[in-house]
Enzyme design. Structure first.
Site, short mmCIF file in Angstrom:
data_model
loop_
_atom_site.label_atom_id
_atom_site.label_comp_id
_atom_site.label_asym_id
_atom_site.label_seq_id
_atom_site.Cartn_x
_atom_site.Cartn_y
_atom_site.Cartn_z
N GLY A 14 -4.01 15.54 -17.46
CA GLY A 14 -3.86 14.51 -16.59
C GLY A 14 -2.37 15.52 -15.39
N GLY A 18 1.35 13.03 -10.07
CA GLY A 18 1.96 11.94 -10.58
C GLY A 18 3.29 12.58 -11.78
N ILE A 19 3.17 12.24 -13.52
CA ILE A 19 4.49 12.80 -13.96
C ILE A 19 3.67 13.66 -14.74
CG2 ILE A 19 4.91 11.86 -16.82
CD1 ILE A 19 4.72 8.62 -16.09
N GLY A 20 2.34 13.75 -15.46
CA GLY A 20 1.61 15.17 -14.96
C GLY A 20 2.36 16.60 -14.82
N SER A 144 4.13 4.28 -23.31
CA SER A 144 4.38 3.72 -21.81
C SER A 144 5.57 2.62 -22.63
CB SER A 144 3.67 2.88 -21.91
OG SER A 144 4.16 1.49 -20.83
N TYR A 157 -4.54 -1.94 -22.04
CA TYR A 157 -3.56 -0.90 -22.05
C TYR A 157 -2.75 -0.74 -22.82
CZ TYR A 157 -0.21 2.07 -19.73
OH TYR A 157 0.92 2.96 -19.23
#
Ligand code: NDP
Length: 264
Positions: A14, A18-20, A144, A157
């Site tokens: 990923g 975003g974060i990746g 998370s 999730y």
């Protein structure tokens, strides 16, 4: 501070947005070579090329859906074809959900289990031998805050991220003897394009702007009163990847602006 990451090889799932992607940029800035994977080929190859142009590192894009064992096998084959050893694995690919337990079908549970847990299991199993070839390594699992403190609209999730955290702890115990450090990061609210898209949709219904919606959300949940940028979080990942974090093993780190409401 020299984080001693120059010429290391990092695999990021990923890694295209975003974060990746922020972690990819931050590692490239330290001189690390990258293998990035994601499903959307166009976006993945474009960002990889951008990184390659900005930093003197080797960045490779490999299209893969990490919820699928056959894609992971192909990803690992290609990594093996290019590198005899790797140093860093960041299991980051993941996505939020929205359901009730009473209404969600088995297939949905299975998909999230494959994406959030089995992808990390399969990649770790396949890439730990390549870390051993390099004398050790680092695995970071991006979980998370919801692994500990659920948001009740996304039980699948929450559950699969909690499982990822436990997997991470068990793996840390199993491979530290090989000089491989495994840790979990539990982010809170990180401002990624997906949040903006969701906010735009939900804000319209309430007659407010997306920015107002996001601001309200951040103030409701976090003592700090704002989202983090992906770049803020990426600095933490980079530190954990580096020998500066050499005594950090099997831990879970919250980067959440104070949102976690218990002492952990
Ligand atoms: P984004 O949606 O911005 O990015 C997700 C990345 O994962 C993309 O590169 C996407 O590319 C890739 N991806 C998604 N599904 C798959 C798949 N099946 N196989 C391979 N790649 C995939 O997400 P974020 O950056 O927000 O989140 C990254 C991680 O951080 C997730 O695990 C998320 O749960 C976690 N997190 C995020 C928080 C936040 O506030 N943003 C808070 C807490 C945790 P593509 O679609 O092309 O496959």
């Amino acid at each position: 501070m020299d984080l001693q990451l120059k010429d290391k090889v990092a695999v990021i799932t990923g890694g295209s947005v975003g974060i990746g992607l922020a972690v990819a940029y931050a590692l490239a800035a330290e001189g690390a070579n990258l293998v990035l994977c994601a499903r959307n080929r166009k976006r993945l190859f474009q960002v990889t090329e951008d990184i390659q142009q900005q930093f003197p590192v080797n960045a490779k894009a490999i299209q893969a859906d990490v919820s699928k064992p056959e894609d992971i096998e192909s990803l690992v084959r290609q990594i093996n074809g290019q590198y005899q050893g790797i140093d860093i694995l960041i299991n980051n690919a993941g996505v939020g959900s929205n359901e009730t337990i009473m209404n969600a079908a088995d297939e949905k549970w299975q998909y999230y289990w494959d994406l959030h847990v089995m992808a990390a299991v399969r990649l770790s199993r396949a890439l730990v031998p390549l870390m051993k070839n390099n004398g050790g390594g680092v695995i970071l699992n991006n979980s998370s805050i919801c692994a500990k403190q659920p948001l009740y609209y996304e039980p699948i999730y929450n559950t699969t991220k909690a499982a990822l955290s436990m997997f991470s702890k068990c793996l840390a115990h199993e491979v530290i003897g090989e000089n491989i450090r495994v840790n979990t990061v539990n982010p809170g609210l990180i401002m990624t394009p997906d949040w903006r898209k969701t906010a735009a949709e939900l804000a319209e219904k309430e007659g407010i702007t997306a920015d107002e919606y996001l601001d309200r959300l951040a103030k409701k949940y976090t003592p700090i009163g704002r989202f983090a940028t992906p770049e803020e979080l990426a600095k933490f990942f980079v530190f954990l990847c580096s020998p500066a974090a050499s005594y950090s093993v099997g831990s879970t780190y919250y980067v959440d602006g104070g949102w976690l409401n218990v002492v952990n």
